[in-house]
Write a protein that holds these residues in place. Structure first.
Motif, PDB file in Angstrom:
ATOM      1  N   UNK B  15      -6.885  -2.579   8.778  1.00  0.00           N
ATOM      2  CA  UNK B  15      -5.510  -2.972   8.468  1.00  0.00           C
ATOM      3  C   UNK B  15      -4.898  -2.039   7.419  1.00  0.00           C
ATOM      4  N   UNK B  16      -5.678  -1.756   6.377  1.00  0.00           N
ATOM      5  CA  UNK B  16      -5.156  -0.912   5.291  1.00  0.00           C
ATOM      6  C   UNK B  16      -4.843   0.489   5.823  1.00  0.00           C
ATOM      7  N   UNK B  17      -5.766   1.020   6.642  1.00  0.00           N
ATOM      8  CA  UNK B  17      -5.539   2.360   7.210  1.00  0.00           C
ATOM      9  C   UNK B  17      -4.272   2.359   8.063  1.00  0.00           C
ATOM     10  N   UNK B  18      -4.094   1.300   8.848  1.00  0.00           N
ATOM     11  CA  UNK B  18      -2.950   1.220   9.745  1.00  0.00           C
ATOM     12  C   UNK B  18      -1.618   1.175   8.987  1.00  0.00           C
ATOM     13  N   UNK B  19      -1.523   0.264   8.012  1.00  0.00           N
ATOM     14  CA  UNK B  19      -0.220   0.112   7.356  1.00  0.00           C
ATOM     15  C   UNK B  19       0.116   1.287   6.443  1.00  0.00           C
ATOM     16  N   UNK B  20      -0.910   2.055   6.032  1.00  0.00           N
ATOM     17  CA  UNK B  20      -0.606   3.168   5.131  1.00  0.00           C
ATOM     18  C   UNK B  20      -0.249   4.453   5.886  1.00  0.00           C
ATOM     19  N   UNK B  21      -0.328   4.403   7.211  1.00  0.00           N
ATOM     20  CA  UNK B  21       0.066   5.582   8.010  1.00  0.00           C
ATOM     21  C   UNK B  21       1.570   5.859   7.895  1.00  0.00           C
ATOM     22  N   UNK B  22       1.919   7.099   8.066  1.00  0.00           N
ATOM     23  CA  UNK B  22       3.330   7.470   7.979  1.00  0.00           C
ATOM     24  C   UNK B  22       4.162   6.771   9.058  1.00  0.00           C
ATOM     25  N   UNK B  23       3.577   6.627  10.253  1.00  0.00           N
ATOM     26  CA  UNK B  23       4.302   5.982  11.353  1.00  0.00           C
ATOM     27  C   UNK B  23       4.676   4.543  10.986  1.00  0.00           C
ATOM     28  N   UNK B  29      10.546   1.088   7.165  1.00  0.00           N
ATOM     29  CA  UNK B  29      11.846   1.563   6.651  1.00  0.00           C
ATOM     30  C   UNK B  29      12.972   1.188   7.592  1.00  0.00           C
ATOM     31  N   UNK B  30      12.693   1.327   8.885  1.00  0.00           N
ATOM     32  CA  UNK B  30      13.743   1.021   9.857  1.00  0.00           C
ATOM     33  C   UNK B  30      14.093  -0.464   9.841  1.00  0.00           C
ATOM     34  N   UNK B  31      13.152  -1.292   9.359  1.00  0.00           N
ATOM     35  CA  UNK B  31      13.420  -2.730   9.286  1.00  0.00           C
ATOM     36  C   UNK B  31      14.042  -3.110   7.937  1.00  0.00           C
ATOM     37  N   UNK B  32      14.199  -2.115   7.077  1.00  0.00           N
ATOM     38  CA  UNK B  32      14.842  -2.379   5.791  1.00  0.00           C
ATOM     39  C   UNK B  32      13.877  -2.578   4.627  1.00  0.00           C
ATOM     40  N   UNK B  33      12.587  -2.358   4.856  1.00  0.00           N
ATOM     41  CA  UNK B  33      11.618  -2.485   3.761  1.00  0.00           C
ATOM     42  C   UNK B  33      11.394  -1.124   3.111  1.00  0.00           C
ATOM     43  N   UNK B  34      11.546  -1.069   1.794  1.00  0.00           N
ATOM     44  CA  UNK B  34      11.434   0.223   1.118  1.00  0.00           C
ATOM     45  C   UNK B  34      10.283   0.276   0.133  1.00  0.00           C
ATOM     46  N   UNK B  55      11.144   5.448  -0.196  1.00  0.00           N
ATOM     47  CA  UNK B  55      10.002   4.603   0.155  1.00  0.00           C
ATOM     48  C   UNK B  55       8.858   4.755  -0.841  1.00  0.00           C
ATOM     49  N   UNK B  56       8.373   3.641  -1.371  1.00  0.00           N
ATOM     50  CA  UNK B  56       7.229   3.740  -2.299  1.00  0.00           C
ATOM     51  C   UNK B  56       6.086   2.877  -1.795  1.00  0.00           C
ATOM     52  N   UNK B  57       4.876   3.366  -2.098  1.00  0.00           N
ATOM     53  CA  UNK B  57       3.690   2.586  -1.728  1.00  0.00           C
ATOM     54  C   UNK B  57       2.769   2.490  -2.939  1.00  0.00           C
ATOM     55  N   UNK B  58       2.404   1.267  -3.295  1.00  0.00           N
ATOM     56  CA  UNK B  58       1.475   1.051  -4.406  1.00  0.00           C
ATOM     57  C   UNK B  58       0.190   0.448  -3.871  1.00  0.00           C
ATOM     58  N   UNK B  59      -0.926   0.753  -4.563  1.00  0.00           N
ATOM     59  CA  UNK B  59      -2.231   0.281  -4.093  1.00  0.00           C
ATOM     60  C   UNK B  59      -3.033  -0.260  -5.268  1.00  0.00           C
ATOM     61  N   UNK B  60      -3.636  -1.434  -5.096  1.00  0.00           N
ATOM     62  CA  UNK B  60      -4.612  -1.907  -6.097  1.00  0.00           C
ATOM     63  C   UNK B  60      -5.698  -2.727  -5.412  1.00  0.00           C
ATOM     64  N   UNK B  61      -6.812  -2.883  -6.139  1.00  0.00           N
ATOM     65  CA  UNK B  61      -7.932  -3.620  -5.519  1.00  0.00           C
ATOM     66  C   UNK B  61      -7.804  -5.125  -5.696  1.00  0.00           C
TER      67      UNK B  61
END
Lengths: 220, 163
Positions: B15-23, B29-34, B55-61
């Motif tokens: 799941x983490x690998x999938x959502x962190x992909x550029x695609x 972004x197209x749905x309005x989430x930034x 667009x920003x992405x943050x990661x924590x454990x």
């Protein structure tokens, strides 16, 4: 040889009588639940079994709705449980601000079963926890045990039932199956369905499967 | 608007690998989430935080409590853990539960499945997550009524003889 045979027979008869007495007492104790009203004589000493994996959160929500007549509360948890104590202390601090009548104590006993531990070795570790929960139960003589499924509640409830069998005190056992259990009971639930005075489930499917259970809707 | 992805105390690398992909970022972004915040538990996939344009992405454990992250999110994507599901629904946030197919038979799935059939959350696997995001209608989700411990208290009072 004959003498030995008679002794053996005698021993077998005594054993059978003991088993019979034990089972009769067990039956009587389990039936006494609906008529036993300890609240008529004052506040109740409560045993609560805490446990990681959501059990503590759920049980604290239930405790949070109870009046100050349910005090003191003795929390019993597995010695390897690191998360529960913080949650309990912060819950009790906020409850203590409302009324000074809420008293609580925390007791730790060896864990009775790890997640995914096999049946056979669980029996041994549960017996070990029983060695610790028995003296605790006999010393504090709770009126009520409230639990919702961590493995530790099996030895604690067994101790409570034993208190009744020996005629020391009838302890009311309330088991509330976790909201996570929709279609199937947990292992503790399957065991304690037979030994609790009131067995509460939170989904209608379980009520249908287990007719003796009580369904009050979603309570946590 | 922001999305919070949580896997609880477990790991869910797929799941983490999938959502962190550029695609995926593009779809979000197209749905309005930034903003995308990932709570990755003990997973071995640890995407690098990034900030590109809008667009920003943050990661924590882990964090002691995820309540703030849930409260600040406009959409939560979670593993099927009962704690995560209940906490999100109680905060009244729209929730997509992603089933880890490697954990089939896990009793935790029971609750997510039931909450899905009662209309409280969306339910998918990693392979259908992007489709679900693009076709979802969050306004159709039903609010989750709070549990009522006071009913339990009244029941118990009667049982023990407090009136």
């Amino acid at each position: 040889m004959l003498k030995f045979g008679i002794q053996l027979l005698l021993a077998a008869v005594i054993l059978l009588v003991l088993i019979f007495v034990f089972l009769t007492r067990l039956l009587l104790v389990l039936r006494a639940g609906s008529t036993h009203k300890p609240g008529k004589t004052g506040p109740l000493t409560v045993f609560t079994v805490a446990g990681s994996g959501g059990h503590t959160t759920e049980i604290l929500r239930l405790l949070g709705s109870l009046s100050q007549s349910y005090s003191p509360t003795h929390y019993i948890m597995a010695d390897s449980d690191k998360m529960s104590e913080d949650k309990i202390c912060s819950f009790e601090r906020s409850r203590g601000k409302q009324s000074s009548k809420f008293q609580y104590f925390i007791h730790r006993i060896p864990r009775s079963r790890e997640v995914r531990q096999s049946w056979s070795s669980s029996v041994l570790t549960t017996l070990r926890s029983l060695l610790y929960s028995l003296p605790l139960t006999f010393r504090l003589k709770p009126d009520l045990v409230l639990c919702n499924g961590p493995g530790t509640c099996v030895p604690v409830c067994a101790s409570a039932v034993l208190l009744g069998i020996l005629g020391i005190k009838k302890v009311i056992i309330i088991y509330v199956e976790s909201i996570c259990r929709v279609e199937n009971l947990s292992l503790s639930g399957r065991i304690l369905y037979h030994f609790s005075d009131y067995f509460i489930v939170q989904w209608p499917v379980l009520k249908e499967k287990y007719p003796k259970s009580v369904y009050l809707g979603r309570i946590v | 608007m922001s999305v919070f992805v949580t896997v609880g105390t477990t790991s869910f690398d797929e799941l983490i690998a999938l959502v962190s992909e550029e695609a995926s970022a593009q779809i979000l972004r197209s749905l309005g989430y930034h903003k995308l915040i990932l709570q990755i538990g003990r997973g071995s996939v640890k995407p690098k935080p990034r900030r590109s344009g809008a667009f920003t992405m943050q990661v924590f454990r882990y964090k002691k409590s995820l309540q703030n992250n849930i409260r600040q999110a406009d959409l939560v994507i979670s593993h099927a853990g009962a704690g995560s599901c209940l906490e999100t629904l109680e905060e009244g946030k729209p929730l997509i539960v992603v089933i880890n197919e490697k954990l089939m038979g896990n009793h935790q799935l029971e609750l997510a499945k039931q909450l899905h059939s009662n209309g409280h959350l969306l339910y998918c696997t990693c392979s259908t997550l992007m489709e679900t995001l693009q076709s979802m209608d969050l306004s159709a989700l039903k609010p989750f009524p709070a549990g009522r411990p006071e009913i339990f208290a009244a029941f118990l009072d009667k049982v023990v003889g407090f009136e």
